[in-house]
Design a protein around this motif. Structure first.
Motif, short mmCIF file in Angstrom:
data_model
loop_
_atom_site.label_atom_id
_atom_site.label_comp_id
_atom_site.label_asym_id
_atom_site.label_seq_id
_atom_site.Cartn_x
_atom_site.Cartn_y
_atom_site.Cartn_z
N LEU A 220 -2.17 -50.07 -67.33
CA LEU A 220 -2.66 -51.42 -67.10
C LEU A 220 -3.41 -51.92 -68.34
O LEU A 220 -4.27 -51.21 -68.88
CB LEU A 220 -3.62 -51.47 -65.91
CG LEU A 220 -3.04 -51.33 -64.49
CD1 LEU A 220 -2.67 -49.90 -64.18
CD2 LEU A 220 -4.03 -51.83 -63.46
N THR A 221 -3.06 -53.11 -68.78
CA THR A 221 -3.80 -53.77 -69.84
C THR A 221 -4.54 -54.95 -69.22
O THR A 221 -3.94 -55.76 -68.51
CB THR A 221 -2.85 -54.28 -70.94
OG1 THR A 221 -2.01 -53.20 -71.37
CG2 THR A 221 -3.62 -54.82 -72.13
N VAL A 222 -5.85 -55.02 -69.45
CA VAL A 222 -6.68 -56.01 -68.77
C VAL A 222 -7.39 -56.91 -69.78
O VAL A 222 -7.44 -56.61 -70.98
CB VAL A 222 -7.73 -55.34 -67.85
CG1 VAL A 222 -7.04 -54.56 -66.75
CG2 VAL A 222 -8.64 -54.41 -68.65
N SER A 223 -7.98 -57.99 -69.27
CA SER A 223 -8.64 -58.97 -70.14
C SER A 223 -9.92 -58.44 -70.76
O SER A 223 -10.31 -58.85 -71.86
CB SER A 223 -8.93 -60.25 -69.35
OG SER A 223 -9.72 -59.95 -68.20
N ASP A 224 -10.61 -57.54 -70.07
CA ASP A 224 -11.87 -56.99 -70.58
C ASP A 224 -11.86 -55.48 -70.34
O ASP A 224 -12.26 -54.99 -69.28
CB ASP A 224 -13.06 -57.65 -69.87
CG ASP A 224 -14.40 -57.30 -70.51
OD1 ASP A 224 -14.48 -56.23 -71.16
OD2 ASP A 224 -15.35 -58.07 -70.37
N PHE A 225 -11.42 -54.75 -71.34
CA PHE A 225 -11.23 -53.31 -71.18
C PHE A 225 -12.55 -52.58 -70.92
O PHE A 225 -12.63 -51.72 -70.04
CB PHE A 225 -10.55 -52.75 -72.45
CG PHE A 225 -10.36 -51.25 -72.43
CD1 PHE A 225 -9.51 -50.65 -71.52
CD2 PHE A 225 -11.06 -50.45 -73.33
CE1 PHE A 225 -9.34 -49.27 -71.50
CE2 PHE A 225 -10.89 -49.08 -73.33
CZ PHE A 225 -10.04 -48.48 -72.41
N GLU A 226 -13.60 -52.91 -71.67
CA GLU A 226 -14.87 -52.21 -71.52
C GLU A 226 -15.46 -52.43 -70.13
O GLU A 226 -15.99 -51.51 -69.51
CB GLU A 226 -15.86 -52.66 -72.61
CG GLU A 226 -15.46 -52.23 -74.02
CD GLU A 226 -15.32 -50.72 -74.14
OE1 GLU A 226 -16.09 -49.98 -73.50
OE2 GLU A 226 -14.42 -50.26 -74.88
#
Length: 293
Positions: A220-226
């Motif tokens: 999954l690649t998300v808008s805010d990884f941290e």
């Protein structure tokens, strides 16, 4: 039983190369032997084919002792191209095998067409490319329609077209009931052929089916990884993180639950990919210490 190996030990001088190998193959399948150079793969294959003596254990092939000469008509071993004679043609090699296997000469044209080497069948082997030599070796291995084939690095040095062609032939042979044991360093090619892998490590055989890793896995690649790491870190989910990507294994917690947790915390899912643990990934896990050298 197609192959049965019990307690096989082999040593060179004082070095133990095979340490109590056990194998059971009960039905036709494709099995890969994977391991670094010097791990014992070729020694094991040579032992199976009665080309090397071993110090302890037993081997039975197709219900017979491995040194039973009648197996000569039912088993083939594709070794590297050093066994070929440059001054002879491909046809000469296949004619010789037909003679000693008591096969009709018509099999030469049949197998040449099947492998796709008719155009250079009557050329001298010294003029062959590496791919052409591999095709000849394969033709030599299958001309007697064996029940078991051992192949040592059959796609080594092949261009993509030849590798694809070799793979399609091996899969077709398996479909027709042939058992194939293949030793290869090409882990991507292994993934395309089989899930059944024997990893050779320090003379020990580690049998694994990569189907054991068939749980659904996602990247999954998300808008805010941290922020995603913070949200998911405290939850009871099987998650790891790699290069700004969330790696999620679906067990008790579903993918939808993870997506929901991220969404309610204000994050968008940019990309979802399905992935699997292949031979290379498992190799890296098993041989981490060797790779670190």
């Amino acid at each position: 039983m197609i192959v049965e190996v019990k307690g096989l030990f082999k040593k060179y001088k004082k070095q133990l190369v095979l340490k109590g190998i056990d194998i059971q193959i009960e039905e036709p399948q494709i099995i890969a032997l994977v391991g670094p150079n010097g791990s014992g793969k070729t020694t094991l294959m040579n032992s199976l084919m009665n080309l090397l003596p071993f110090h302890e254990g037993s081997i039975r092939i197709l219900g017979k002792k491995h040194n039973d000469t009648s197996l000569f008509y039912e088993v083939s071993y594709l070794q590297d191209n050093r066994i070929l004679y440059g001054d002879l043609t491909g046809y000469d090699h296949l004619r010789f095998i037909c003679r000693i296997q008591k096969l009709p000469r018509a099999r030469i044209k049949e197998v040449a067409a099947y492998v796709g080497m008719e155009s250079y069948l009557k050329k001298r082997v010294r003029s062959y490319s590496l791919g052409m030599k591999q095709h000849l070796l394969l033709a030599m291995a299958i001309i007697n329609q064996p029940k078991l084939i051992l192949l040592d690095e059959p796609v080594n040095g092949l261009d993509p077209t030849s590798a694809i062609h070799m793979r399609s032939i091996l899969l077709d042979l398996h479909e027709k009931g042939t058992t194939i044991i293949i030793s290869s360093h090409n882990l991507d090619e292994i993934d395309k052929l089989t899930n059944n892998i024997y990893f050779m490590k320090d003379g020990v055989l580690l049998k694994e089916s990569l189907e054991d890793y068939s749980t659904s896995r996602y990247k999954l690649t998300v808008s805010d990884f941290e922020k995603a790491k913070e949200v998911l870190a405290g939850q009871d989910v099987n998650i790891s993180f790699d290069d700004a990507t969330i790696l999620f294994e679906e067990t008790e917690v579903s993918l939808q639950s993870v997506i929901h947790s991220l969404n309610i915390n204000g994050m968008e899912i940019n990309k979802i990919e399905n992935y699997k643990i292949g031979a290379e990934k498992r190799y890296m896990e098993l041989f981490e210490s060797e790779l670190a050298r």
